[in-house]
Design an enzyme around this catalytic site. Sequence first.
Site, PDB file in Angstrom:
ATOM      1  N   ASP A  66      38.258  50.781  41.551  1.00  0.00           N
ATOM      2  CA  ASP A  66      39.862  49.146  41.445  1.00  0.00           C
ATOM      3  C   ASP A  66      38.726  48.831  42.827  1.00  0.00           C
ATOM      4  OD1 ASP A  66      41.250  47.829  42.238  1.00  0.00           O
ATOM      5  OD2 ASP A  66      42.762  49.048  43.231  1.00  0.00           O
ATOM      6  N   VAL A  67      38.595  47.562  42.750  1.00  0.00           N
ATOM      7  CA  VAL A  67      37.350  46.827  43.519  1.00  0.00           C
ATOM      8  C   VAL A  67      38.461  46.270  45.048  1.00  0.00           C
ATOM      9  CG1 VAL A  67      35.627  45.625  41.665  1.00  0.00           C
ATOM     10  CG2 VAL A  67      37.588  44.498  42.680  1.00  0.00           C
ATOM     11  N   ASN A  93      32.305  40.013  38.607  1.00  0.00           N
ATOM     12  CA  ASN A  93      33.340  39.047  37.420  1.00  0.00           C
ATOM     13  C   ASN A  93      34.503  39.438  37.880  1.00  0.00           C
ATOM     14  OD1 ASN A  93      33.695  38.268  35.069  1.00  0.00           O
ATOM     15  ND2 ASN A  93      34.095  40.776  34.562  1.00  0.00           N
ATOM     16  N   TYR A 161      44.802  31.638  42.340  1.00  0.00           N
ATOM     17  CA  TYR A 161      43.098  31.099  41.306  1.00  0.00           C
ATOM     18  C   TYR A 161      42.292  30.166  42.072  1.00  0.00           C
ATOM     19  CZ  TYR A 161      39.774  31.536  37.671  1.00  0.00           C
ATOM     20  OH  TYR A 161      39.207  32.162  36.542  1.00  0.00           O
ATOM     21  N   LYS A 165      38.454  31.075  43.930  1.00  0.00           N
ATOM     22  CA  LYS A 165      37.658  30.222  43.454  1.00  0.00           C
ATOM     23  C   LYS A 165      37.565  29.496  44.070  1.00  0.00           C
ATOM     24  CE  LYS A 165      37.832  32.309  39.724  1.00  0.00           C
ATOM     25  NZ  LYS A 165      36.642  34.411  39.437  1.00  0.00           N
TER      26      LYS A 165
END
Length: 256
Positions: A66-67, A93, A161, A165
Amino acid sequence: MPRRAAEVRTAGTALVTGAGSGIGRAVALTLADAGWTVVLAGRRRGSLEQTAQLAAGAATRCVPADVTDPAAVTALFDSVREHEGRLDLLFNNAGTFGPAVPLADLSFEDWRAVVDVNLHGAFLCAQAAFRLMKDQQPRGGRIINNGSVSAHTPRPGSIAYTATKHAMTGLTKSLSLDGRAYDVACGQIDIGNAATEMTAAMSQGVPQADGNRVPEPTMNADDVARTVLHMASLPLEANVQFATVLATKMPYIGRG
């Protein structure tokens, strides 16, 4: 005097986060097919094992992680150091879009869930990769961050989101600068409308800036993967800082 040919790193050890589906799976399979040893990271072991099976006997290893968990990320990169001995490429990613809801209706919990994966997770993996790459021998490596065309132009109802980004672009630039002294190169690929589970609804129509809902074209995720492979194959003295790969006819350039 003839020019010296640069040392091209055509293969090595790569770690792909979010490797159990979508862009991550496509990139992992393309790297494996090109001769890379690929460590497949993601939350669900079953999905990672499916990717490994699709790699048809190539050198892959599944490491569920789990990042968003600092301890899990540390364990993931410690595993790479112990098993593969070095890391030449991180494809950073793992990501999530979050609920597509009006700004006023977005809960803090949903906001934080997107930030935790897309920003905190990306930072933790990049930091761990940086530490490993700067100390290994031969020194150096490459980090490729998965951005988005949303790093330039948002969609309606995508504030979490889009914000993450944009932050990814800052992360990429800072990594590029901080990595110079250690031969760590960093670039970013901004993707628009690759055909994955995340974009499956686009054929049914997605909200546009003018309030309409319109179907949008997509492209094959393998086209993205080939671009990542090109970026990864460059010698460390060369870097694709930013690349944009998008469906040719998606409403992005100009006004639709």
